[in-house]
Design a protein around this motif. Structure first.
Motif, PDB file in Angstrom:
ATOM      1  N   GLY A  55       0.804  -1.222   0.000  1.00  0.00           N
ATOM      2  CA  GLY A  55       0.000   0.000   0.000  1.00  0.00           C
ATOM      3  C   GLY A  55       0.832   1.264   0.000  1.00  0.00           C
ATOM      4  O   GLY A  55       0.400   2.303   0.513  1.00  0.00           O
ATOM      5  N   LEU A  56       2.026   1.192  -0.595  1.00  0.00           N
ATOM      6  CA  LEU A  56       2.932   2.335  -0.654  1.00  0.00           C
ATOM      7  C   LEU A  56       3.096   2.819  -2.091  1.00  0.00           C
ATOM      8  O   LEU A  56       2.937   2.047  -3.038  1.00  0.00           O
ATOM      9  N   ARG A  57       3.444   4.109  -2.229  1.00  0.00           N
ATOM     10  CA  ARG A  57       3.770   4.689  -3.527  1.00  0.00           C
ATOM     11  C   ARG A  57       5.215   5.185  -3.496  1.00  0.00           C
ATOM     12  O   ARG A  57       5.606   5.855  -2.532  1.00  0.00           O
ATOM     13  N   ALA A  58       5.975   4.852  -4.516  1.00  0.00           N
ATOM     14  CA  ALA A  58       7.326   5.407  -4.653  1.00  0.00           C
ATOM     15  C   ALA A  58       7.202   6.693  -5.462  1.00  0.00           C
ATOM     16  O   ALA A  58       7.410   6.708  -6.675  1.00  0.00           O
ATOM     17  N   THR A  59       6.827   7.766  -4.790  1.00  0.00           N
ATOM     18  CA  THR A  59       6.619   9.020  -5.494  1.00  0.00           C
ATOM     19  C   THR A  59       7.913   9.608  -6.029  1.00  0.00           C
ATOM     20  O   THR A  59       7.896  10.423  -6.940  1.00  0.00           O
ATOM     21  N   SER A  60       9.042   9.185  -5.448  1.00  0.00           N
ATOM     22  CA  SER A  60      10.333   9.736  -5.853  1.00  0.00           C
ATOM     23  C   SER A  60      11.359   8.616  -5.906  1.00  0.00           C
ATOM     24  O   SER A  60      11.225   7.594  -5.219  1.00  0.00           O
ATOM     25  N   GLY A  61      12.387   8.823  -6.725  1.00  0.00           N
ATOM     26  CA  GLY A  61      13.467   7.855  -6.809  1.00  0.00           C
ATOM     27  C   GLY A  61      14.789   8.534  -7.104  1.00  0.00           C
ATOM     28  O   GLY A  61      14.841   9.551  -7.800  1.00  0.00           O
ATOM     29  N   HIS A  62      15.863   7.970  -6.558  1.00  0.00           N
ATOM     30  CA  HIS A  62      17.209   8.442  -6.861  1.00  0.00           C
ATOM     31  C   HIS A  62      17.780   7.611  -8.004  1.00  0.00           C
ATOM     32  O   HIS A  62      17.765   6.370  -7.954  1.00  0.00           O
ATOM     33  N   ALA A  63      18.288   8.290  -9.019  1.00  0.00           N
ATOM     34  CA  ALA A  63      18.913   7.620 -10.161  1.00  0.00           C
ATOM     35  C   ALA A  63      19.915   8.586 -10.774  1.00  0.00           C
ATOM     36  O   ALA A  63      19.552   9.706 -11.159  1.00  0.00           O
ATOM     37  N   GLY A  64      21.168   8.169 -10.852  1.00  0.00           N
ATOM     38  CA  GLY A  64      22.198   9.033 -11.395  1.00  0.00           C
ATOM     39  C   GLY A  64      22.105   9.147 -12.905  1.00  0.00           C
ATOM     40  O   GLY A  64      21.850   8.158 -13.600  1.00  0.00           O
ATOM     41  N   ILE A  65      22.312  10.356 -13.415  1.00  0.00           N
ATOM     42  CA  ILE A  65      22.327  10.521 -14.869  1.00  0.00           C
ATOM     43  C   ILE A  65      23.651   9.961 -15.395  1.00  0.00           C
ATOM     44  O   ILE A  65      24.678  10.000 -14.713  1.00  0.00           O
ATOM     45  N   PRO A  66      23.654   9.387 -16.592  1.00  0.00           N
ATOM     46  CA  PRO A  66      24.890   8.793 -17.115  1.00  0.00           C
ATOM     47  C   PRO A  66      25.947   9.858 -17.385  1.00  0.00           C
ATOM     48  O   PRO A  66      25.638  10.971 -17.803  1.00  0.00           O
ATOM     49  N   GLN A  67      27.194   9.489 -17.118  1.00  0.00           N
ATOM     50  CA  GLN A  67      28.334  10.359 -17.399  1.00  0.00           C
ATOM     51  C   GLN A  67      29.383   9.570 -18.169  1.00  0.00           C
ATOM     52  O   GLN A  67      29.889   8.570 -17.650  1.00  0.00           O
ATOM     53  N   PRO A  68      29.731   9.940 -19.394  1.00  0.00           N
ATOM     54  CA  PRO A  68      29.164  11.074 -20.138  1.00  0.00           C
ATOM     55  C   PRO A  68      27.691  10.850 -20.433  1.00  0.00           C
ATOM     56  O   PRO A  68      27.230   9.708 -20.494  1.00  0.00           O
ATOM     57  N   PHE A  69      26.990  11.950 -20.654  1.00  0.00           N
ATOM     58  CA  PHE A  69      25.545  11.850 -20.797  1.00  0.00           C
ATOM     59  C   PHE A  69      25.179  11.067 -22.055  1.00  0.00           C
ATOM     60  O   PHE A  69      25.729  11.294 -23.125  1.00  0.00           O
ATOM     61  N   ALA A  70      24.234  10.139 -21.856  1.00  0.00           N
ATOM     62  CA  ALA A  70      23.743   9.322 -22.969  1.00  0.00           C
ATOM     63  C   ALA A  70      22.225   9.314 -22.892  1.00  0.00           C
ATOM     64  O   ALA A  70      21.653   8.741 -21.959  1.00  0.00           O
ATOM     65  N   ALA A  71      21.586   9.938 -23.860  1.00  0.00           N
ATOM     66  CA  ALA A  71      20.136  10.102 -23.820  1.00  0.00           C
ATOM     67  C   ALA A  71      19.412   8.765 -23.798  1.00  0.00           C
ATOM     68  O   ALA A  71      18.416   8.593 -23.083  1.00  0.00           O
ATOM     69  N   ALA A  72      19.896   7.787 -24.561  1.00  0.00           N
ATOM     70  CA  ALA A  72      19.206   6.496 -24.629  1.00  0.00           C
ATOM     71  C   ALA A  72      19.260   5.778 -23.280  1.00  0.00           C
ATOM     72  O   ALA A  72      18.272   5.168 -22.852  1.00  0.00           O
ATOM     73  N   THR A  73      20.397   5.859 -22.614  1.00  0.00           N
ATOM     74  CA  THR A  73      20.531   5.234 -21.295  1.00  0.00           C
ATOM     75  C   THR A  73      19.609   5.902 -20.286  1.00  0.00           C
ATOM     76  O   THR A  73      18.928   5.238 -19.495  1.00  0.00           O
ATOM     77  N   TRP A  74      19.565   7.212 -20.309  1.00  0.00           N
ATOM     78  CA  TRP A  74      18.700   7.954 -19.392  1.00  0.00           C
ATOM     79  C   TRP A  74      17.235   7.676 -19.693  1.00  0.00           C
ATOM     80  O   TRP A  74      16.411   7.573 -18.765  1.00  0.00           O
ATOM     81  N   GLN A  75      16.900   7.511 -20.950  1.00  0.00           N
ATOM     82  CA  GLN A  75      15.518   7.211 -21.320  1.00  0.00           C
ATOM     83  C   GLN A  75      15.063   5.897 -20.707  1.00  0.00           C
ATOM     84  O   GLN A  75      13.915   5.761 -20.254  1.00  0.00           O
ATOM     85  N   ARG A  76      15.951   4.908 -20.642  1.00  0.00           N
ATOM     86  CA  ARG A  76      15.595   3.631 -20.019  1.00  0.00           C
ATOM     87  C   ARG A  76      15.353   3.802 -18.524  1.00  0.00           C
ATOM     88  O   ARG A  76      14.451   3.177 -17.941  1.00  0.00           O
TER      89      ARG A  76
END
Length: 301
Positions: A96-117
């Motif tokens: 009965g819980l909601r994960a309203t927020s999550g921690h996830a590091g953006i890729p370095q170097p930045f990769a849009a496809a990886t972040w999209q996943r």
């Protein structure tokens, strides 16, 4: 060696001690010169599951059920405890819980496809917020090069734009290294990140403990970034400069939360980094979660 406390870190210590032991007041008429007292909305109280990382590994389902029994309706995850996003969502739903927020590091170097996943997983879990959890520490120590912060700010904007398109609010979570002045400038890393990111794309999740450890008063941060601080980590500071359960340490949270509307706050997230680390046991993290919820639910300011 544990660091000593600065004068700024000791702001409000006496008031914090009082808040730790007295969470009710006679009446609104006798407080704040007769003004109306405020409280943290219970449905905005959350807990960062990094606090319970060891306990979740012991028994994910039972631990989530215990959080719900304490009174939590929302959590902030930091990974999925060895499950897929769908499996983790199922465990949350069962409790009965909601994960309203999550921690996830953006890729370095930045990769849009990886972040999209990563954003796709966030959607499966049901996140409203997704937050980059850590920056500012290089291989040889804290980053002191302004150019590194400026480049990272550009990547935060890219990540924030993709999150916005996915219906998520993207945030940045601080530690203390960001508050170091960068070589050859009068700016801290935090100054650079906040000035060079678009507030429409990157909100702030201020870790109150680490702000004080970086010698910055969160009330000053609210004044500087009003409307942009959507989330805070409610983590207390003991007299040795280490961690304490919320309400047991030096931080006067009521003084900070009195500025909640100015800040833009919508989530108050209980956290303690060492809650399951020896000599503490994994189950001690549940004690922290229980004490943190009770403190926030009872706080008046």
């Amino acid at each position: 060696m544990k660091p000593s406390l600065s004068r700024r870190q000791l702001l409000g210590a006496a008031a914090a001690a009082g808040a730790a032991t007295t969470i009710t007041v006679p009446s609104a008429a006798t407080a704040h010169g007769g003004g109306t007292l405020h409280r943290v909305p219970r449905d905005q109280i959350s807990v960062q599951l990094y606090t319970l990382r060891d306990q979740l590994a012991v028994n994910l389902e039972a631990s989530l059920a215990e959080l719900a029994a304490i009174g939590y309706t929302r959590v902030e995850h930091a990974g999925f405890v060895g499950r897929t996003a769908a499996q983790f969502r199922a465990a949350l739903d069962a409790a009965g819980l909601r994960a309203t927020s999550g921690h996830a590091g953006i890729p370095q170097p930045f990769a849009a496809a990886t972040w999209q996943r990563t954003l796709e997983d966030a959607a499966i879990v049901g996140n409203r917020f997704i937050v980059h959890p850590f920056f500012g520490q290089g291989a040889t120590g804290p980053v002191r090069d302004a150019a590194v912060y400026r480049a990272f700010a550009r990547d935060l904007n890219k990540a924030g734009e993709l999150a916005r398109r996915a219906g998520l609010s993207f945030g940045y979570h601080n530690h203390q290294a960001e508050f170091l002045r960068q070589d050859g400038t009068k700016l801290t890393g935090f100054d650079i990140l906040t000035r060079e990111t678009d507030p429409r794309l990157v909100h702030l999740e201020v870790d109150l403990f680490w702000a004080f450890r970086g010698a910055h008063d969160p009330v000053d941060l609210i004044a500087e970034h009003h409307g942009r601080i959507k989330q805070v980590h409610v983590k207390d500071l003991n007299v040795a400069g280490s961690f304490a359960d919320p309400g047991d340490g030096l931080i006067d949270f009521g003084r900070i939360f009195a500025r909640s509307r100015e800040a833009g706050l919508v989530e108050y997230i209980v956290e303690r980094d060492d809650a399951g680390t020896p000599p503490r046991t994994p189950a001690d993290a549940l004690v922290t979660a229980r004490r943190g919820y009770a403190y926030l639910a009872g706080l008046r300011f």
